[in-house]
Enzyme design. Sequence first.
Site, PDB file in Angstrom:
ATOM      1  N   GLU A 205       0.785  -1.140  -0.107  1.00  0.00           N
ATOM      2  CA  GLU A 205      -0.607   0.478   0.244  1.00  0.00           C
ATOM      3  C   GLU A 205       1.299   1.091  -0.504  1.00  0.00           C
ATOM      4  O   GLU A 205       0.609   2.010  -0.111  1.00  0.00           O
ATOM      5  CB  GLU A 205      -0.969  -0.323   1.300  1.00  0.00           C
ATOM      6  CG  GLU A 205      -1.912  -0.939   1.211  1.00  0.00           C
ATOM      7  CD  GLU A 205      -2.995  -0.918   2.029  1.00  0.00           C
ATOM      8  OE1 GLU A 205      -2.752  -0.566   3.229  1.00  0.00           O
ATOM      9  OE2 GLU A 205      -4.223  -2.485   1.762  1.00  0.00           O
ATOM     10  N   LYS A 339     -15.612  -1.893   2.306  1.00  0.00           N
ATOM     11  CA  LYS A 339     -15.415  -2.242   0.823  1.00  0.00           C
ATOM     12  C   LYS A 339     -15.823  -2.450   0.057  1.00  0.00           C
ATOM     13  O   LYS A 339     -16.906  -3.232   0.050  1.00  0.00           O
ATOM     14  CB  LYS A 339     -14.079  -3.847   1.337  1.00  0.00           C
ATOM     15  CG  LYS A 339     -12.807  -2.898   2.474  1.00  0.00           C
ATOM     16  CD  LYS A 339     -11.420  -3.856   2.955  1.00  0.00           C
ATOM     17  CE  LYS A 339     -10.622  -3.052   3.294  1.00  0.00           C
ATOM     18  NZ  LYS A 339      -9.987  -4.432   4.509  1.00  0.00           N
TER      19      LYS A 339
END
Length: 432
Positions: A205, A339
């Site tokens: 990330e 999500k």
Amino acid sequence: MSVITDIHAREVLDSRGNPTVEAEVYTELGGFGRAIVPSGASTGEHEAVELRDGDKSRFGGQGVLTAVENVNGEIAKAVIGLDVTDQRLIDQTMIDLDGTPNKGRLGANAILSVSLASARAAADELGLPLYEYLGGPNAHVLPTPMMNVINGGKHADNNVDIQEFMIMPVGAKSLHEAVRMGAETFHTLKGLLQERGESTAVGDEGGFAPNLKNNEEPFEILVEAIQRAGYKPGQDIAIAFDCAASEFYNKDTKKYVTVADGREYTAEEWTSLIEDLVDKYPVISVEDPLDENDWEGWKTFTERLGDKVQIVGDDLFVTNTSYLEKGIKMGVANSILIKLNQIGTLTETFEAIEMAKEAGYTAVVSHRSGETEDTTIADLVVATNAGQIKTGSMSRTDRIAKYNQLMRIEEALGSTAQYKGIHSFYNLHKQF
């Protein structure tokens, strides 16, 4: 009314080089939408099913040709001819077509690609930016970002158990300023790690992945980096972290087994450790502190820390209103991570955000560790006025793409744009 006239899907790659699904939707009046689905590394066991081929001769079994075929075949046949602006009908048609509780037959990755591409096609046809199409004239709140600057757990090859250490520019006056503050702190952190002889390689990330001596050292380093960058810890920039505790929870012994210090913790001991960190450092948010199935442990954790820190359920809730409703009734957590691919449609995602808000929970719109250039979540977080976004560090184009889109949106909104910063945490009482 304009109907969907064609749908086409293909296999493309995500930020880890793994296959994922891209879909394109076309309408009779020339509308066009394209969307790419992300994928996760640390996944909740109750998430909607991400359909993989399992053919070891292609991408180690990670191919998504079956999901692509499902889009180009069954899904296209069912959705072509539907009103492109009727998002609920489009999504429900695919849910009914799949016929399973977890989208396991057609694949959540197949269904979500069409759900998102349809919304983009509708927005394109109407000449509206996606955030305005989804949220209407009230879409105006820019999110306070969670910037993942130190990676551990499944997101990095190091000895840090806690998966993500994040900075949040809670004292910024705008999204543009928040991004600048985050970038400056990120670069300061890099220099600090180099001084200490630590690795500045980045994880999935975009955060650094140094080998540190224990799970507390990242907090010490972050406080120093924030100060060196010219900001006040807690007041200008607060700290958030994601334990992803299910990843190091031993279901047999019911202990949390950490690599960093070679210890095993009971739920009560682990809760006490986290409480000490929250009290010692300017921590404003904790995600997945306990195993996703330890509901009683979560309840105790919330009773002890719920008034002074945001407690985010990710693997616990998996963007699913059934699990969120259970959590609300039990008094578990006070925030939900959102999500898109955990639940598999845009409609169900909106329902989860709405349920959270009605219960006084915050909602944090999130990326996945396997991302793409798709920026839908940037528009989604503004459309819903969710107030917080978690979309990685200040490196890797798959992460920066979302920040850049948010800055474009803030510019387009002009004087109506609102960045709430610390006020995004409307259910906390902690004083920094």
